[in-house]
Design a protein around this motif. Structure first.
Motif, PDB file in Angstrom:
ATOM      1  N   ALA A  90       0.841  -1.224   0.132  1.00 14.94           N
ATOM      2  CA  ALA A  90       0.061  -0.156   0.007  1.00 14.94           C
ATOM      3  C   ALA A  90       1.063   1.230  -0.101  1.00 14.94           C
ATOM      4  O   ALA A  90       0.415   2.258  -0.444  1.00 14.94           O
ATOM      5  N   HIS A  91       1.855   1.164   0.628  1.00 17.47           N
ATOM      6  CA  HIS A  91       2.996   2.343   0.732  1.00 17.47           C
ATOM      7  C   HIS A  91       4.327   2.039   0.453  1.00 17.47           C
ATOM      8  O   HIS A  91       4.676   0.815   0.878  1.00 17.47           O
ATOM      9  N   LEU A  92       5.022   2.811  -0.117  1.00 19.28           N
ATOM     10  CA  LEU A  92       6.389   2.930  -0.317  1.00 19.28           C
ATOM     11  C   LEU A  92       7.068   4.065   0.371  1.00 19.28           C
ATOM     12  O   LEU A  92       6.741   5.002  -0.021  1.00 19.28           O
ATOM     13  N   VAL A  93       7.998   3.766   1.304  1.00 14.36           N
ATOM     14  CA  VAL A  93       8.781   4.933   1.784  1.00 14.36           C
ATOM     15  C   VAL A  93      10.234   4.762   1.317  1.00 14.36           C
ATOM     16  O   VAL A  93      11.019   3.808   1.699  1.00 14.36           O
ATOM     17  N   ASP A  94      10.635   5.949   0.671  1.00 13.56           N
ATOM     18  CA  ASP A  94      11.894   5.849   0.100  1.00 13.56           C
ATOM     19  C   ASP A  94      12.445   7.307  -0.147  1.00 13.56           C
ATOM     20  O   ASP A  94      11.697   7.828  -0.870  1.00 13.56           O
ATOM     21  N   PRO A  95      13.641   7.745   0.282  1.00 18.37           N
ATOM     22  CA  PRO A  95      13.788   9.241   0.033  1.00 18.37           C
ATOM     23  C   PRO A  95      14.210   9.519  -1.383  1.00 18.37           C
ATOM     24  O   PRO A  95      14.427  10.644  -1.894  1.00 18.37           O
ATOM     25  N   ARG A  96      14.583   8.374  -2.030  1.00 20.85           N
ATOM     26  CA  ARG A  96      15.435   8.440  -3.576  1.00 20.85           C
ATOM     27  C   ARG A  96      14.166   8.823  -4.484  1.00 20.85           C
ATOM     28  O   ARG A  96      12.901   7.947  -4.501  1.00 20.85           O
ATOM     29  N   ALA A  97      14.313   9.752  -5.152  1.00 24.22           N
ATOM     30  CA  ALA A  97      13.261  10.230  -6.398  1.00 24.22           C
ATOM     31  C   ALA A  97      13.113   9.148  -7.322  1.00 24.22           C
ATOM     32  O   ALA A  97      12.065   9.058  -7.899  1.00 24.22           O
ATOM     33  N   ASP A  98      14.114   8.124  -7.764  1.00 26.29           N
ATOM     34  CA  ASP A  98      13.924   7.333  -8.592  1.00 26.29           C
ATOM     35  C   ASP A  98      13.029   6.168  -8.016  1.00 26.29           C
ATOM     36  O   ASP A  98      12.760   5.220  -8.831  1.00 26.29           O
ATOM     37  N   CYS A  99      12.331   6.261  -7.218  1.00 25.94           N
ATOM     38  CA  CYS A  99      11.731   5.067  -6.532  1.00 25.94           C
ATOM     39  C   CYS A  99       9.981   5.336  -7.071  1.00 25.94           C
ATOM     40  O   CYS A  99       9.295   4.332  -6.731  1.00 25.94           O
ATOM     41  N   ASP A 100       9.877   6.182  -7.772  1.00 28.89           N
ATOM     42  CA  ASP A 100       8.284   6.351  -8.528  1.00 28.89           C
ATOM     43  C   ASP A 100       8.069   5.543  -9.133  1.00 28.89           C
ATOM     44  O   ASP A 100       6.906   5.221  -9.317  1.00 28.89           O
ATOM     45  N   ALA A 101       8.950   5.187 -10.105  1.00 25.11           N
ATOM     46  CA  ALA A 101       8.500   3.844 -11.030  1.00 25.11           C
ATOM     47  C   ALA A 101       8.091   2.728 -10.363  1.00 25.11           C
ATOM     48  O   ALA A 101       7.031   2.026 -10.727  1.00 25.11           O
ATOM     49  N   LEU A 102       8.769   2.455  -8.962  1.00 22.11           N
ATOM     50  CA  LEU A 102       8.548   1.188  -8.535  1.00 22.11           C
ATOM     51  C   LEU A 102       7.175   1.145  -7.874  1.00 22.11           C
ATOM     52  O   LEU A 102       6.407   0.450  -7.805  1.00 22.11           O
ATOM     53  N   ALA A 103       6.960   2.687  -7.280  1.00 20.32           N
ATOM     54  CA  ALA A 103       5.661   2.497  -6.565  1.00 20.32           C
ATOM     55  C   ALA A 103       4.633   2.573  -7.481  1.00 20.32           C
ATOM     56  O   ALA A 103       3.582   1.893  -7.318  1.00 20.32           O
ATOM     57  N   ALA A 104       4.628   3.200  -8.670  1.00 18.04           N
ATOM     58  CA  ALA A 104       3.666   2.910  -9.792  1.00 18.04           C
ATOM     59  C   ALA A 104       3.405   1.592 -10.075  1.00 18.04           C
ATOM     60  O   ALA A 104       2.464   0.960 -10.271  1.00 18.04           O
ATOM     61  N   SER A 144       4.972   7.599   0.587  1.00 21.00           N
ATOM     62  CA  SER A 144       4.593   8.353   1.836  1.00 21.00           C
ATOM     63  C   SER A 144       5.822   8.396   2.859  1.00 21.00           C
ATOM     64  O   SER A 144       6.901   7.807   2.106  1.00 21.00           O
ATOM     65  N   ASP A 145       5.574   8.825   3.923  1.00 20.86           N
ATOM     66  CA  ASP A 145       6.742   8.933   4.836  1.00 20.86           C
ATOM     67  C   ASP A 145       6.545   8.008   5.846  1.00 20.86           C
ATOM     68  O   ASP A 145       5.267   7.423   5.938  1.00 20.86           O
ATOM     69  N   ALA A 146       7.255   7.612   6.802  1.00 22.03           N
ATOM     70  CA  ALA A 146       6.977   6.672   7.740  1.00 22.03           C
ATOM     71  C   ALA A 146       5.981   7.021   8.713  1.00 22.03           C
ATOM     72  O   ALA A 146       5.127   6.013   9.138  1.00 22.03           O
ATOM     73  N   ALA A 147       5.754   8.373   9.244  1.00 18.68           N
ATOM     74  CA  ALA A 147       4.850   8.628   9.975  1.00 18.68           C
ATOM     75  C   ALA A 147       3.256   8.389   9.394  1.00 18.68           C
ATOM     76  O   ALA A 147       2.600   7.860   9.920  1.00 18.68           O
ATOM     77  N   GLN A 148       3.354   8.760   8.161  1.00 12.30           N
ATOM     78  CA  GLN A 148       1.975   8.466   7.134  1.00 12.30           C
ATOM     79  C   GLN A 148       1.840   6.882   7.256  1.00 12.30           C
ATOM     80  O   GLN A 148       0.531   6.621   7.436  1.00 12.30           O
ATOM     81  N   VAL A 149       2.575   6.188   7.091  1.00  8.08           N
ATOM     82  CA  VAL A 149       2.474   4.720   6.798  1.00  8.08           C
ATOM     83  C   VAL A 149       1.953   4.122   8.351  1.00  8.08           C
ATOM     84  O   VAL A 149       0.920   3.578   8.254  1.00  8.08           O
ATOM     85  N   LEU A 150       2.666   4.434   9.291  1.00 10.37           N
ATOM     86  CA  LEU A 150       1.981   4.067  10.738  1.00 10.37           C
ATOM     87  C   LEU A 150       0.794   4.494  11.122  1.00 10.37           C
ATOM     88  O   LEU A 150       0.384   3.966  12.059  1.00 10.37           O
TER      89      LEU A 150
END
Length: 261
Positions: A4-18, A25-31
């Motif tokens: 449901a959520h992917l937390v990663d500071p790297r911008a190149d993770c958009d493709a993986l999330a899609a 999301s950030d960790a606080a949002q996920v939890l």
């Protein structure tokens, strides 16, 4: 199961999330969301806080090893996770490798006879970057911890003592960071079985993982060729800490009286 959520500071993770159909999301949002569990694959320094958050919220969790580099915190987090009753799985993937599983099952069934000696060899293709060494906790807590876990897993009992010797023979940068890259360790179990392990940060063969289990009735092998033939995280890291103490003191560390780092 759905991510449901992917937390990663790297911008190149958009493709993986899609591709996963997940939200960035950030960790606080996920939890704060209604989840079944989380997977912790972040840097070592973040593991403890995320494990505690999962325990507080009753979430199942899969976590990379080690728990943390600070041993008192490792003990505190282990107690909190166990007290919460959540399902917690540490990243000791060799337990689920078909070859290691087959050896363990054959030993446990008694078909091979009593296990008497276990020899393990783990060699990485090349030393890791120095910044990774500093973040990960070094060779014993990051690489050799898998062998510490396998020693307990395959023998089916606790390790009684650890005697480790090691040096930096391959990469001066790792040595300057306070780490070793070459290790040998001997570990008798509580019933007297003999466990030996050698580890290196360099292998001309590439990633090289081998094992020999000498039993009363037969010898079981795992080699590097493809073939088909959180209490544990706490104990594996305790063995890593004992090996570090053995290296520093040049003596055997006896674990039978509940030794703690």
């Amino acid at each position: 199961m759905r991510v449901a959520h992917l937390v990663d500071p790297r911008a190149d993770c958009d493709a993986l999330a899609a591709r996963l159909g997940a939200r960035r999301s950030d960790a606080a949002q996920v939890l704060a969301n209604d989840l079944d569990g989380i997977v912790i694959c972040s840097s070592t320094a973040s593991h403890a806080d995320l494990l505690l958050a999962a325990a507080k919220r009753g979430l199942a969790v899969f976590c990379e090893k080690p728990v943390l580099l600070d041993w008192p915190t490792v003990a505190r987090v282990t107690e909190a996770v166990e007290a919460s009753g959540i399902r917690c799985m540490m990243d000791f993937q060799r337990r689920y490798d078909p070859n290691f599983r087959a050896v363990r099952d054959r030993i446990a069934s008694g078909a091979a006879g009593r296990l008497e000696q276990l020899a393990m060899h783990t060699l990485d293709p090349a030393p890791p970057p120095v910044d990774y060494v500093r973040r990960s906790g070094g060779m014993l807590r990051d690489q050799a911890i898998h062998d510490f876990d396998q020693g307990r897993f395959l023998c089916g009992e606790e390790i009684a003592a650890v005697h480790a010797v090691g040096d930096c023979q391959i990469d001066e940068g790792n040595g300057a960071a306070g780490d070793i890259d070459t290790l040998a360790a001997a570990m008798p179990t509580q019933s007297g079985r003999m466990v030996a392990m050698t580890n290196s940060r360099r292998s001309p063969l590439g990633y090289d993982q081998r094992l020999e289990a000498h039993c009363a009735g037969e010898v079981l092998f795992i080699d590097s060729r493809p073939q088909t033939d959180i209490r544990d995280g706490y104990e594996a890291q305790r063995l890593a800490e004992a090996a570090l103490a053995s290296l520093a003191a040049g003596r055997t560390v006896d674990l039978r009286d509940g030794w703690q780092p």
